[in-house]
Design a protein around this motif. Sequence first.
Motif, PDB file in Angstrom:
ATOM      1  N   PHE A   1       0.846  -1.199   0.000  1.00 37.41           N
ATOM      2  CA  PHE A   1       0.000   0.000   0.000  1.00 37.41           C
ATOM      3  C   PHE A   1       0.870   1.234   0.000  1.00 37.41           C
ATOM      4  O   PHE A   1       1.930   1.249   0.619  1.00 37.41           O
ATOM      5  CB  PHE A   1      -0.829   0.057   1.300  1.00 37.41           C
ATOM      6  N   ARG A   2       0.409   2.251  -0.675  1.00 37.04           N
ATOM      7  CA  ARG A   2       1.021   3.554  -0.433  1.00 37.04           C
ATOM      8  C   ARG A   2       0.009   4.389   0.353  1.00 37.04           C
ATOM      9  O   ARG A   2      -1.210   4.083   0.327  1.00 37.04           O
ATOM     10  CB  ARG A   2       1.426   4.248  -1.733  1.00 37.04           C
TER      11      ARG A   2
ATOM     12  N   THR B   1      -1.419   3.388 -12.489  1.00 40.55           N
ATOM     13  CA  THR B   1      -0.578   4.580 -12.486  1.00 40.55           C
ATOM     14  C   THR B   1      -0.649   5.282 -11.132  1.00 40.55           C
ATOM     15  O   THR B   1      -1.703   5.320 -10.485  1.00 40.55           O
ATOM     16  CB  THR B   1      -0.963   5.527 -13.659  1.00 40.55           C
ATOM     17  N   SER B   2       0.476   5.757 -10.692  1.00 40.67           N
ATOM     18  CA  SER B   2       0.615   6.511  -9.446  1.00 40.67           C
ATOM     19  C   SER B   2       0.393   5.677  -8.168  1.00 40.67           C
ATOM     20  O   SER B   2       0.155   6.231  -7.104  1.00 40.67           O
ATOM     21  CB  SER B   2      -0.353   7.713  -9.460  1.00 40.67           C
ATOM     22  N   SER B   3       0.504   4.344  -8.312  1.00 41.76           N
ATOM     23  CA  SER B   3       0.292   3.512  -7.118  1.00 41.76           C
ATOM     24  C   SER B   3       1.584   3.310  -6.330  1.00 41.76           C
ATOM     25  O   SER B   3       1.540   2.783  -5.208  1.00 41.76           O
ATOM     26  CB  SER B   3      -0.300   2.159  -7.514  1.00 41.76           C
ATOM     27  N   GLY B   4       2.743   3.671  -6.921  1.00 42.01           N
ATOM     28  CA  GLY B   4       3.993   3.578  -6.156  1.00 42.01           C
ATOM     29  C   GLY B   4       4.995   2.554  -6.679  1.00 42.01           C
ATOM     30  O   GLY B   4       5.870   2.118  -5.935  1.00 42.01           O
ATOM     31  N   LYS B   5       4.905   2.206  -7.964  1.00 38.12           N
ATOM     32  CA  LYS B   5       5.835   1.203  -8.515  1.00 38.12           C
ATOM     33  C   LYS B   5       7.266   1.755  -8.555  1.00 38.12           C
ATOM     34  O   LYS B   5       8.198   1.118  -8.086  1.00 38.12           O
ATOM     35  CB  LYS B   5       5.395   0.797  -9.940  1.00 38.12           C
TER      36      LYS B   5
ATOM     37  N   PHE C   1       5.179  12.680 -12.598  1.00 39.75           N
ATOM     38  CA  PHE C   1       6.261  11.956 -13.278  1.00 39.75           C
ATOM     39  C   PHE C   1       5.836  10.520 -13.512  1.00 39.75           C
ATOM     40  O   PHE C   1       6.292   9.598 -12.841  1.00 39.75           O
ATOM     41  CB  PHE C   1       7.550  12.005 -12.448  1.00 39.75           C
ATOM     42  N   SER C   2       4.933  10.360 -14.442  1.00 42.68           N
ATOM     43  CA  SER C   2       4.433   9.014 -14.704  1.00 42.68           C
ATOM     44  C   SER C   2       5.348   8.294 -15.694  1.00 42.68           C
ATOM     45  O   SER C   2       5.741   8.849 -16.720  1.00 42.68           O
ATOM     46  CB  SER C   2       3.011   9.131 -15.282  1.00 42.68           C
ATOM     47  N   SER C   3       5.667   7.041 -15.359  1.00 41.67           N
ATOM     48  CA  SER C   3       6.513   6.264 -16.269  1.00 41.67           C
ATOM     49  C   SER C   3       5.699   5.931 -17.511  1.00 41.67           C
ATOM     50  O   SER C   3       4.593   5.383 -17.385  1.00 41.67           O
ATOM     51  CB  SER C   3       6.966   4.969 -15.603  1.00 41.67           C
TER      52      SER C   3
ATOM     53  N   ALA D   1       5.203   0.086 -16.377  1.00 39.87           N
ATOM     54  CA  ALA D   1       4.398   1.311 -16.456  1.00 39.87           C
ATOM     55  C   ALA D   1       3.017   0.967 -15.882  1.00 39.87           C
ATOM     56  O   ALA D   1       2.590  -0.191 -15.907  1.00 39.87           O
ATOM     57  CB  ALA D   1       4.281   1.756 -17.901  1.00 39.87           C
TER      58      ALA D   1
ATOM     59  N   GLU E   1       8.598  17.940  -7.208  1.00 40.84           N
ATOM     60  CA  GLU E   1       7.180  17.581  -7.335  1.00 40.84           C
ATOM     61  C   GLU E   1       6.523  17.558  -5.948  1.00 40.84           C
ATOM     62  O   GLU E   1       5.446  18.134  -5.726  1.00 40.84           O
ATOM     63  CB  GLU E   1       7.045  16.206  -7.986  1.00 40.84           C
TER      64      GLU E   1
HETATM   65  N1  LIG Z   1       4.945   3.898  -0.213  1.00 39.09           N
HETATM   66  C1  LIG Z   1       4.929   5.198  -0.469  1.00 39.09           C
HETATM   67  N2  LIG Z   1       5.153   6.087   0.490  1.00 39.09           N
HETATM   68  C2  LIG Z   1       5.139   7.420   0.252  1.00 39.09           C
HETATM   69  N3  LIG Z   1       4.921   7.943  -0.980  1.00 39.09           N
HETATM   70  C3  LIG Z   1       4.723   7.094  -2.008  1.00 39.09           C
HETATM   71  C4  LIG Z   1       4.717   5.696  -1.812  1.00 39.09           C
HETATM   72  N4  LIG Z   1       4.467   5.130  -2.992  1.00 39.09           N
HETATM   73  C5  LIG Z   1       4.322   6.112  -3.874  1.00 39.09           C
HETATM   74  N5  LIG Z   1       4.493   7.300  -3.305  1.00 39.09           N
HETATM   75  C6  LIG Z   1       4.414   8.587  -3.969  1.00 39.09           C
HETATM   76  O1  LIG Z   1       3.362   8.539  -4.901  1.00 39.09           O
HETATM   77  C7  LIG Z   1       3.659   9.204  -6.089  1.00 39.09           C
HETATM   78  C8  LIG Z   1       3.499   8.289  -7.285  1.00 39.09           C
HETATM   79  O2  LIG Z   1       4.383   7.213  -7.127  1.00 39.09           O
HETATM   80  P1  LIG Z   1       5.123   6.541  -8.343  1.00 39.09           P
HETATM   81  O3  LIG Z   1       5.591   7.556  -9.315  1.00 39.09           O
HETATM   82  O4  LIG Z   1       6.108   5.624  -7.778  1.00 39.09           O
HETATM   83  O5  LIG Z   1       3.946   5.747  -8.991  1.00 39.09           O
HETATM   84  P2  LIG Z   1       3.972   4.760 -10.215  1.00 39.09           P
HETATM   85  O6  LIG Z   1       3.157   3.601  -9.866  1.00 39.09           O
HETATM   86  O7  LIG Z   1       5.354   4.500 -10.613  1.00 39.09           O
HETATM   87  O8  LIG Z   1       3.255   5.619 -11.310  1.00 39.09           O
HETATM   88  P3  LIG Z   1       3.326   5.489 -12.899  1.00 39.09           P
HETATM   89  O9  LIG Z   1       2.843   4.162 -13.271  1.00 39.09           O
HETATM   90  O10 LIG Z   1       2.449   6.565 -13.389  1.00 39.09           O
HETATM   91  O11 LIG Z   1       4.731   5.706 -13.248  1.00 39.09           O
HETATM   92  C9  LIG Z   1       5.079   9.710  -5.919  1.00 39.09           C
HETATM   93  O12 LIG Z   1       5.035  11.042  -5.548  1.00 39.09           O
HETATM   94  C10 LIG Z   1       5.630   8.880  -4.789  1.00 39.09           C
HETATM   95  O13 LIG Z   1       6.588   9.603  -4.045  1.00 39.09           O
END
Ligand SMILES: Nc1ncnc2c1ncn2[C@@H]1O[C@H](COP(=O)(O)OP(=O)(O)OP(=O)(O)O)[C@@H](O)[C@H]1O
Length: 898
Positions: free
Chosen positions: A72-73, A147-151, A255-257, A292, A659
């Motif tokens: 979880f984030r 997207t944006s879940s924290g990968k 900053f989405s991958s 991604a 960001e």
């Molecule tokens: N476990 C966590 N604790 C604190 N912040 C987090 C955590 N996971 C993600 N975040 C924050 O959430 C935001 C999005 O995370 P991240 O870019 O890693 O997502 P992603 O899944 O890689 O997205 P995408 O698929 O679009 O690239 C970032 O600002 C990151 O710092």
Amino acid sequence: MSAPRSLRSSTISPSRPLRSPASAPTKRPVTPSSPVASSTSHLRSSPSPSTSSGTAAAATKLKENITVTIRFRPLSPREVNNGDEIAWYADGDYTIRNEYNPDLCYAFDRVFGPPTTTRRVYDTAAQQVVSGAMSGINGTVFAYGVTSSGKTHTMHGEQRSPGIIPLAVKDVFSIIQETPEREFLLRVSYLEIYNEVINDLLDPTGQNLRIREDSQGTYVEGIKDEVVLSPAHALSLIASGEEHRHVGSNNVNLFSSRSHTMFTLTIESSPHGKGDDGEDVTLSQLHLIDLAGSESSKTEMTGQRRKEGSSINKSLLTLGTVISKLTDTKAAHIPYRDSKLTRLLQSTLSGHGLVSLICTITPASSTSEETHNTLKFAQRCKHVEIKASRNKIMDEKSLIKKYQKEISCLQEELTQLKHGVSVSTSNQEDLADRKLQLKSVQVKPQLRLEEEEDEAKAALMGRIQRLTKLILVSTKSSLQGKASVKPDHIWRHTFGEEELAYLPDRRRENMADDNARSTVSEHSREPRDGGTSGLDEMTKDRKKNKTRGGMLGWLKLKKSDGVAGTLLTDGNQNSTNGSASSSSKCAQTKSTRRDKAATNKSFPERTVAEDLFSAAVGSGDPSLIATTIADQMDLLHEQTKILVGEVALRTSSLKRLSEQAARNPEDFHIRDQMQKLEDEISEKKNQIRALEQQMIESFGMSHTTDSLGMSQVLSKLTTQLNEKIFEHEIKSADNRILQEQLEITKSEKAEMQETIMLLRQQLDSLAERQSTYTQQQNGADESAGRNTHNRNGDELSEIYSGAGTPTSVMSLNRVFAQEETKDIKNGTTLNSQALEIENLKKENMRLIEEKDELGKLNNKLTEEASYAKELASAAAVELQNLAEEVTRLCNENAKLSK
Ligand SMILES: Nc1ncnc2c1ncn2[C@@H]1O[C@H](COP(=O)(O)OP(=O)(O)OP(=O)(O)O)[C@@H](O)[C@H]1O
């Protein structure tokens, strides 16, 4: 440890009341009997690289399932602002439950709540895969989620919280350090799949690469596979690769991958110190994948983003289909080929190696459906079976074996060369050929041969040093008994805590103690056998060198010689010293070259490279100095690359912080961090500039020495050329003289022939005249006889008519006397003509003889002329060859100058 068993994820009934995930940290303690413990036990049973029993255990294939964990984030500020609620939460360490539908619940190998650190995620979900890879079992860790879940946060992390990739890199080097009985060769590659096109992130020219297949599985053709020497080196490569990755903004992530990335570490290892006989060579690959994120209709996308999003979704859909088919026993066809991602993951998904899937999710209610889809995907993955087995590779396919063999051959050659004995290896053959060639041209002075031997030795040492640098070995290996340490394994590259300390989070504190102990032991150890061979001396030098902490220490030593400057052991320290006084250090190097004694004093701790340098200085051979300087240039270049990577790493961290700062303008901690990063970036840029300056100065030196060496070779060749030109001129002069003689003889011959012709004509005319004369004489004789007779008759009749008178008697006597005189005259003329003919005949004979002689002389001269011509053309060919050699050398010189 319990026997391995598969954990089947399933929806389970809630056993506890609903809780907010943020306020409900996991409560259930991790016990050996817990699902995660039993689930990961198979990983622990994978062979330890250090135990032979482990090898045997690994030989049996272990049937397991993919390890699936959920992370979880926390709710993001945006989600909080939007009034999002908690839809999903971690119910204990293994369960995830839906807030609104308590029956909707899934169990996994581990569920991490929002406060969990990445380090903990790494220890549970990735560490076993990494150590498996180090023992020869392929491994894959990948992050999946919307997207944006924290990968990316999980896989790459940030400055304060490094992700799985940097932690794995650090762990890999720690494992090497803890495995003194083996030596390793590491390579990294880094690619992205963007819009179904594979790009090499380590090499911007590597675009649209193709996937190929061989007996080992699929691979990317032409991808850059760089040998890495330290964690900092590997991380700098990742950071510079990140700069090329496609990233873009969408409404949920700044900053989405926009692409999937795959970081691959190829690990080769073999028993340490066993020379060529070690069969136990392993090759494995560790893939660390940041996918991604899948994008829903809620994700606002236009133009390019939409195209990227549909490409991402398509490949993730194919991944889902492949996973479903893999778990469906009736499925006949697995559509790996439907996307680049599944094609690349084919070997991983078909079960060859350990796989850990980390699904990242957000608790937010606005993305509840997407999270549910992720959980369903994770559940399906849990059913995919894997068979982890240890890869062993054939000797000939192993790069580490190739290098090891080459090193030992080169060392043998070096030893032989030192003893002046020829050996029959290819390089030695080359050397022998060269010597023979040189000898065949002309016998050289002893001095020249010795110079060539020195050059060959330096070339061998340089090559050994370069290859040795690539093979990694624990500093602990030197703690083994003296007898077990072979001289040819002592030069291996080692690294210490300094490099491992590169990353902020230091878990393996005991390493420092180990290193310190090893250093002390090395210091206190006696020399091996008191031998005085070059190898032994180097061994001693190497031992001393280790006190500086491995490769980076070695680089620091280079710094002290004034050529190499900064070192980046710790991203934040040590670097300023080198850059500040580059020019003065360079000056020091120059003075070092002038004074060998001073050199030895200024290098209390010597290195192989420095030995080379000193040897070059000592011999005064510019080509040796040039070789060493080329090595130093390599090192400077390497350091610059690492610094550039560090700048890239910090720049990307800065981006992420900016960001965060935009979202939390009040957070001064972030601002402090950003300021610190900016300072570090500018400091590192200064260091890069300083290194570049040093390179320019070193280049100046290298150029001078190169030019000096080249000009010596050139002057030797010019002397040879002049000798040949002189020889050629002499031969040309001889040729000219012979030609002149030939011409003279020819004209003499022509004159003679004319004379012969003339004489022949004369002879002919004489013969004609003679015959005419003979005819005339005969006619004259007849008529004279008749006339005489008549006249005599007349005179006689006159006389007789006056017979008896004294006048008549006197006239008769006069007539007889006249006739007698005429006869005498005619006889004399005939005699003289016959004589003349005789003489002419003789002359003719003489001329004929002379002509024959002249003909012979002519032939001889013609032969000589053609020989002279052949000589001249051979000399011309030699001249041409020499001219070509001179041109080649000039070109090389020009290249070196450039
Ligand atoms: N476990 C966590 N604790 C604190 N912040 C987090 C955590 N996971 C993600 N975040 C924050 O959430 C935001 C999005 O995370 P991240 O870019 O890693 O997502 P992603 O899944 O890689 O997205 P995408 O698929 O679009 O690239 C970032 O600002 C990151 O710092």
